[in-house]
Design a protein around this motif. Structure first.
Motif, PDB file in Angstrom:
ATOM      1  N   PRO A  54      33.618 -19.221  -3.151  1.00  0.00           N
ATOM      2  CA  PRO A  54      33.825 -20.636  -3.479  1.00  0.00           C
ATOM      3  C   PRO A  54      32.485 -21.370  -3.621  1.00  0.00           C
ATOM      4  O   PRO A  54      31.509 -21.009  -2.960  1.00  0.00           O
ATOM      5  CB  PRO A  54      34.609 -21.172  -2.282  1.00  0.00           C
ATOM      6  CG  PRO A  54      34.298 -20.254  -1.165  1.00  0.00           C
ATOM      7  CD  PRO A  54      34.041 -18.903  -1.770  1.00  0.00           C
ATOM      8  N   SER A  55      32.456 -22.385  -4.479  1.00  0.00           N
ATOM      9  CA  SER A  55      31.214 -23.172  -4.620  1.00  0.00           C
ATOM     10  C   SER A  55      31.041 -24.077  -3.412  1.00  0.00           C
ATOM     11  O   SER A  55      29.933 -24.252  -2.898  1.00  0.00           O
ATOM     12  CB  SER A  55      31.266 -24.014  -5.902  1.00  0.00           C
ATOM     13  OG  SER A  55      31.502 -23.179  -7.004  1.00  0.00           O
ATOM     14  N   THR A  56      32.146 -24.666  -2.959  1.00  0.00           N
ATOM     15  CA  THR A  56      32.129 -25.451  -1.715  1.00  0.00           C
ATOM     16  C   THR A  56      33.451 -25.209  -0.986  1.00  0.00           C
ATOM     17  O   THR A  56      34.400 -24.698  -1.570  1.00  0.00           O
ATOM     18  CB  THR A  56      31.991 -26.970  -1.977  1.00  0.00           C
ATOM     19  OG1 THR A  56      33.088 -27.373  -2.800  1.00  0.00           O
ATOM     20  CG2 THR A  56      30.685 -27.335  -2.653  1.00  0.00           C
ATOM     21  N   GLY A  57      33.494 -25.603   0.270  1.00  0.00           N
ATOM     22  CA  GLY A  57      34.721 -25.468   1.048  1.00  0.00           C
ATOM     23  C   GLY A  57      34.817 -24.120   1.745  1.00  0.00           C
ATOM     24  O   GLY A  57      33.893 -23.298   1.671  1.00  0.00           O
ATOM     25  N   GLU A  58      35.955 -23.932   2.407  1.00  0.00           N
ATOM     26  CA  GLU A  58      36.115 -22.708   3.181  1.00  0.00           C
ATOM     27  C   GLU A  58      37.529 -22.144   3.012  1.00  0.00           C
ATOM     28  O   GLU A  58      38.497 -22.888   2.937  1.00  0.00           O
ATOM     29  CB  GLU A  58      35.843 -22.982   4.663  1.00  0.00           C
ATOM     30  CG  GLU A  58      35.806 -21.710   5.479  1.00  0.00           C
ATOM     31  CD  GLU A  58      35.203 -21.934   6.859  1.00  0.00           C
ATOM     32  OE1 GLU A  58      33.960 -21.937   6.965  1.00  0.00           O
ATOM     33  OE2 GLU A  58      35.988 -22.107   7.801  1.00  0.00           O
ATOM     34  N   ILE A  59      37.596 -20.825   2.954  1.00  0.00           N
ATOM     35  CA  ILE A  59      38.888 -20.145   2.810  1.00  0.00           C
ATOM     36  C   ILE A  59      39.081 -19.240   4.020  1.00  0.00           C
ATOM     37  O   ILE A  59      38.153 -18.539   4.425  1.00  0.00           O
ATOM     38  CB  ILE A  59      38.920 -19.280   1.528  1.00  0.00           C
ATOM     39  CG1 ILE A  59      38.631 -20.139   0.288  1.00  0.00           C
ATOM     40  CG2 ILE A  59      40.261 -18.566   1.378  1.00  0.00           C
ATOM     41  CD1 ILE A  59      38.244 -19.339  -0.938  1.00  0.00           C
ATOM     42  N   THR A  60      40.270 -19.295   4.590  1.00  0.00           N
ATOM     43  CA  THR A  60      40.590 -18.368   5.675  1.00  0.00           C
ATOM     44  C   THR A  60      41.705 -17.451   5.180  1.00  0.00           C
ATOM     45  O   THR A  60      42.758 -17.919   4.744  1.00  0.00           O
ATOM     46  CB  THR A  60      41.054 -19.124   6.936  1.00  0.00           C
ATOM     47  OG1 THR A  60      40.040 -20.076   7.275  1.00  0.00           O
ATOM     48  CG2 THR A  60      41.265 -18.190   8.109  1.00  0.00           C
ATOM     49  N   VAL A  61      41.434 -16.154   5.225  1.00  0.00           N
ATOM     50  CA  VAL A  61      42.450 -15.161   4.855  1.00  0.00           C
ATOM     51  C   VAL A  61      42.645 -14.284   6.084  1.00  0.00           C
ATOM     52  O   VAL A  61      41.783 -13.459   6.406  1.00  0.00           O
ATOM     53  CB  VAL A  61      42.019 -14.317   3.650  1.00  0.00           C
ATOM     54  CG1 VAL A  61      43.108 -13.318   3.264  1.00  0.00           C
ATOM     55  CG2 VAL A  61      41.671 -15.181   2.464  1.00  0.00           C
ATOM     56  N   GLY A  62      43.747 -14.512   6.805  1.00  0.00           N
ATOM     57  CA  GLY A  62      43.953 -13.802   8.071  1.00  0.00           C
ATOM     58  C   GLY A  62      42.833 -14.140   9.026  1.00  0.00           C
ATOM     59  O   GLY A  62      42.576 -15.312   9.301  1.00  0.00           O
ATOM     60  N   GLU A  63      42.105 -13.115   9.467  1.00  0.00           N
ATOM     61  CA  GLU A  63      41.028 -13.342  10.437  1.00  0.00           C
ATOM     62  C   GLU A  63      39.674 -13.565   9.757  1.00  0.00           C
ATOM     63  O   GLU A  63      38.665 -13.765  10.433  1.00  0.00           O
ATOM     64  CB  GLU A  63      40.940 -12.126  11.358  1.00  0.00           C
ATOM     65  CG  GLU A  63      40.650 -10.849  10.595  1.00  0.00           C
ATOM     66  CD  GLU A  63      40.855  -9.598  11.430  1.00  0.00           C
ATOM     67  OE1 GLU A  63      39.966  -9.303  12.230  1.00  0.00           O
ATOM     68  OE2 GLU A  63      41.893  -8.934  11.241  1.00  0.00           O
ATOM     69  N   PHE A  64      39.650 -13.530   8.422  1.00  0.00           N
ATOM     70  CA  PHE A  64      38.372 -13.609   7.707  1.00  0.00           C
ATOM     71  C   PHE A  64      38.108 -15.005   7.140  1.00  0.00           C
ATOM     72  O   PHE A  64      39.015 -15.640   6.599  1.00  0.00           O
ATOM     73  CB  PHE A  64      38.340 -12.605   6.560  1.00  0.00           C
ATOM     74  CG  PHE A  64      38.563 -11.191   7.010  1.00  0.00           C
ATOM     75  CD1 PHE A  64      37.550 -10.471   7.621  1.00  0.00           C
ATOM     76  CD2 PHE A  64      39.802 -10.589   6.829  1.00  0.00           C
ATOM     77  CE1 PHE A  64      37.759  -9.168   8.044  1.00  0.00           C
ATOM     78  CE2 PHE A  64      40.025  -9.290   7.248  1.00  0.00           C
ATOM     79  CZ  PHE A  64      39.004  -8.572   7.858  1.00  0.00           C
ATOM     80  N   ASN A  65      36.852 -15.448   7.262  1.00  0.00           N
ATOM     81  CA  ASN A  65      36.439 -16.726   6.688  1.00  0.00           C
ATOM     82  C   ASN A  65      35.495 -16.483   5.520  1.00  0.00           C
ATOM     83  O   ASN A  65      34.570 -15.683   5.610  1.00  0.00           O
ATOM     84  CB  ASN A  65      35.714 -17.575   7.738  1.00  0.00           C
ATOM     85  CG  ASN A  65      36.675 -18.117   8.763  1.00  0.00           C
ATOM     86  OD1 ASN A  65      37.768 -18.573   8.422  1.00  0.00           O
ATOM     87  ND2 ASN A  65      36.292 -18.030  10.022  1.00  0.00           N
ATOM     88  N   ILE A  66      35.772 -17.204   4.435  1.00  0.00           N
ATOM     89  CA  ILE A  66      34.918 -17.064   3.256  1.00  0.00           C
ATOM     90  C   ILE A  66      34.427 -18.464   2.892  1.00  0.00           C
ATOM     91  O   ILE A  66      35.239 -19.387   2.769  1.00  0.00           O
ATOM     92  CB  ILE A  66      35.710 -16.508   2.047  1.00  0.00           C
ATOM     93  CG1 ILE A  66      36.451 -15.220   2.434  1.00  0.00           C
ATOM     94  CG2 ILE A  66      34.811 -16.283   0.849  1.00  0.00           C
ATOM     95  CD1 ILE A  66      37.570 -14.847   1.483  1.00  0.00           C
ATOM     96  N   ASN A  67      33.129 -18.630   2.739  1.00  0.00           N
ATOM     97  CA  ASN A  67      32.613 -19.896   2.213  1.00  0.00           C
ATOM     98  C   ASN A  67      31.469 -19.613   1.248  1.00  0.00           C
ATOM     99  O   ASN A  67      31.196 -18.444   0.941  1.00  0.00           O
ATOM    100  CB  ASN A  67      32.188 -20.847   3.346  1.00  0.00           C
ATOM    101  CG  ASN A  67      31.132 -20.225   4.246  1.00  0.00           C
ATOM    102  OD1 ASN A  67      30.181 -19.633   3.751  1.00  0.00           O
ATOM    103  ND2 ASN A  67      31.320 -20.355   5.560  1.00  0.00           N
ATOM    104  N   HIS A  68      30.807 -20.669   0.769  1.00  0.00           N
ATOM    105  CA  HIS A  68      29.810 -20.447  -0.278  1.00  0.00           C
ATOM    106  C   HIS A  68      28.582 -19.693   0.219  1.00  0.00           C
ATOM    107  O   HIS A  68      27.810 -19.160  -0.569  1.00  0.00           O
ATOM    108  CB  HIS A  68      29.414 -21.787  -0.924  1.00  0.00           C
ATOM    109  CG  HIS A  68      28.581 -22.657  -0.041  1.00  0.00           C
ATOM    110  ND1 HIS A  68      29.124 -23.349   1.015  1.00  0.00           N
ATOM    111  CD2 HIS A  68      27.261 -22.951  -0.056  1.00  0.00           C
ATOM    112  CE1 HIS A  68      28.156 -24.032   1.614  1.00  0.00           C
ATOM    113  NE2 HIS A  68      27.029 -23.811   0.983  1.00  0.00           N
ATOM    114  N   LYS A  69      28.413 -19.648   1.545  1.00  0.00           N
ATOM    115  CA  LYS A  69      27.221 -18.977   2.071  1.00  0.00           C
ATOM    116  C   LYS A  69      27.533 -17.542   2.509  1.00  0.00           C
ATOM    117  O   LYS A  69      26.800 -16.626   2.202  1.00  0.00           O
ATOM    118  CB  LYS A  69      26.673 -19.745   3.278  1.00  0.00           C
ATOM    119  CG  LYS A  69      25.832 -20.945   2.892  1.00  0.00           C
ATOM    120  CD  LYS A  69      25.276 -21.591   4.136  1.00  0.00           C
ATOM    121  CE  LYS A  69      24.544 -22.868   3.787  1.00  0.00           C
ATOM    122  NZ  LYS A  69      24.342 -23.701   4.991  1.00  0.00           N
ATOM    123  N   THR A  70      28.607 -17.407   3.249  1.00  0.00           N
ATOM    124  CA  THR A  70      28.893 -16.072   3.792  1.00  0.00           C
ATOM    125  C   THR A  70      30.297 -15.632   3.413  1.00  0.00           C
ATOM    126  O   THR A  70      31.200 -16.438   3.235  1.00  0.00           O
ATOM    127  CB  THR A  70      28.810 -16.079   5.339  1.00  0.00           C
ATOM    128  OG1 THR A  70      29.718 -17.068   5.818  1.00  0.00           O
ATOM    129  CG2 THR A  70      27.430 -16.350   5.837  1.00  0.00           C
TER     130      THR A  70
END
Lengths: 245, 290
Positions: A54-70
């Motif tokens: 993602p360019s900004t914001g945060e996504i949580t898929v189950g136990e995993f977090n995805i954002n623009h940095k990590t």
């Protein structure tokens, strides 16, 4: 598997694919993602699959977090997700059985238990007799059921179905929807993109409508219609009447 | 499907590319084995000459005992002389018979009368031998011929050095061609299986998982190349060993020591694995993200 989108945006250069969208899909939900072509549906699926960041914001898929940095390694997330594509995405020089076996091999499913698991899912989708055939030898409906069997084989917590009925006739579409509904009844979260309002309106499920990269509607239909038992939709019935005339 | 069976599947699906890679590797390791064996043979020849007396003075026929003794005294007068050995005509014949005991035809044709008597001289200081060669080279009354081993050794060293250089250049060229060939074959195979790789990645396959069959394929080409190349080369040497060893007699040019061949094959196997793995790794790392 729970999915949370918190103020997620995605830009492709100057093009804005998603604009600060927020939604949450709880475990065991069946959600339709609808909207015109280019609205951002596929971008959402790609973000969940960790194909893009993602360019900004945060996504949580189950136990995993995805954002623009990590973001975690893509395979960690994907091993829990069963994916069904409009164009099936089966490997052409592998049989139905080998395609399923590949998915099991990727998640390190115990090799001794694989034949049993393959038989289970092929029985579930009604393709046991076709297990040794190659994709080129199958019909559209059989191909999509093979793709579903592959997705199911890994016992996924989430199924992402990207317009799975796009290339199917109404009868096969309803068969597939019935299978997905059964799977959902067993607790698997399902997120399905589709343009088929005949199907959407027939199920009493949550619908997220997306347009120009933003969510314009997120609700349940006022009145749902159950999937017909005789596996024919209203459209199919109308066609049959025309044929009779 | 295991990595090995996937690799085998890839090989069977494009047999001509695979055959090309195997032929290229076989040629490379044929030359590698030949280079190994020939270099070892040349070392044996060199070592033989280095351990032999460093100068041999062949005497004219018909010299009386006093003249021969005078020559020996003259030689002994030189400083830093290690050893002076007189080889009479009879002794020369005995040596000749020993060297050619397996060839009765050669033995029949030679008698003591046609073999010259000689002095074999070795020294601690090479310069002394040079002086002896210069002084006795002009003594046409007693000396028939002088064989100065330094010339032989220098000539052999030149040959060995040339063989080594040509061999290394040939190996470098063949190694590079093999590398490029495997790299190209693997790259083409990855490109041909782009969709399969994409699907596997979407199903959760890691970069390592999708790369493994291609890396194993490179190793396979290396191993098969070594096995075929060294087998063909060693078989060729095996069937020609008698003629080659006869030509270099009394030196055993083609050694019969199994440890030498075990070492050579071991080194080649490691080289083959490394070459195949490295070439396929370069191909894989260009096209598959980790």
């Amino acid at each position: 598997m729970k999915i949370v989108f918190s103020a997620v945006s995605k830009h492709y250069g100057p093009i804005i694919a998603l604009k600060e969208i927020n939604f949450e899909i709880t475990e065991g939900e069946f959600v339709f993602l609808v909207g015109p072509s280019g609205a951002g549906k596929s971008t959402i699926l790609k973000l969940i699959l960790n194909q893009i960041r993602p360019s900004t914001g945060e996504i949580t898929v189950g136990e995993f977090n995805i954002n623009h940095k990590t973001r975690p390694r893509a395979e960690k997330i994907r091993k829990n997700i069963g994916v069904i594509f409009q164009d099936y995405q089966l490997i052409p020089d592998k049989t139905v059985e080998e395609n399923i076996s590949l998915a099991l091999d990727i998640i390190n499913y115990p090799s001794k238990e694989r034949p049993v698991r393959i038989e289970e899912v092929l029985t579930q989708v009604g393709l046991l007799q076709r297990r040794h055939l190659f994709p080129a030898q199958l019909s559209g409906g059989e191909l999509q059921r093979s793709a579903l069997a592959r997705a199911l084989s890994i016992k996924p917590k989430l199924i992402l179905a990207d317009e799975p009925t796009g290339n199917l006739d109404p009868e096969n579409s309803w068969n597939l929807i019935r299978l997905l509904k059964d799977i959902n009844n067993n607790g698997t979260t399902i997120l399905m993109t589709t343009h088929n309002y005949d199907i959407i309106n027939s199920l009493d499920k949550r619908i997220i409508t997306i347009e120009n990269g933003g969510i314009i509607k997120d609700d349940h239909p006022a009145k749902g219609e159950a999937v017909p038992d005789n596996v024919t939709s209203k459209v199919t019935k109308k066609k049959k009447k025309k044929v009779k005339k | 499907m295991s990595t090995a069976s996937t690799t085998w599947h890839h090989i069977r699906r494009s047999p001509f590319q695979s055959l090309g890679a195997i032929i290229m590797m076989t040629i490379s390791f044929f030359v590698f084995t030949a280079f190994f064996v020939i270099t070892n043979g040349m070392s044996q020849v060199l070592s033989y000459f280095e351990n032999k007396p460093e100068i041999t003075i062949f005497l004219k026929d018909g010299l009386d005992k006093d003249t021969v003794e005078n020559v020996q005294k003259e030689l002994a007068a030189y400083p830093n002389i290690k050893e002076i050995k007189f080889i009479s005509k009879d002794k020369a014949l005995a040596i000749y018979r020993e060297q050619n005991k397996d060839n009765p035809l050669l033995l029949e044709m030679v008698s003591a009368s046609i073999l010259p008597a000689s002095f074999e001289v070795s020294a601690y200081e090479p310069k002394v031998l040079q002086d002896i060669a210069n002084n006795f080279g002009n003594r046409k009354d007693v000396v028939d011929e002088i064989v100065y081993q330094k010339d032989v050794i220098d000539s052999l060293l030149n040959w060995t050095s040339t063989i080594r250089k040509v061999g290394l250049v040939t190996l470098a060229v063949l190694g590079s061609v093999s590398f490029l060939f495997i790299f190209t074959v693997i790259t083409m195979k990855i490109t041909g299986r782009k969709d399969e790789i994409k699907i596997s990645r979407l199903l959760g396959a890691s970069g390592w998982y999708t790369s493994r069959p291609f890396l194993l394929e490179g190793v396979f080409y290396g191993l098969i190349g070594v096995i075929l190349g060294s087998s063909f080369c060693l078989a060729a040497f095996y069937f020609t060993r008698n003629s080659i060893n006869q030509f270099f007699n009394p030196v055993t040019f083609l050694t019969l020591n199994p440890i030498f061949y075990a070492k050579a094959i071991g080194i080649e196997l490691l080289s083959g694995i490394f070459l195949g793995l490295f070439a396929s790794w370069v191909g894989v790392s260009r096209l598959i993200k980790f």
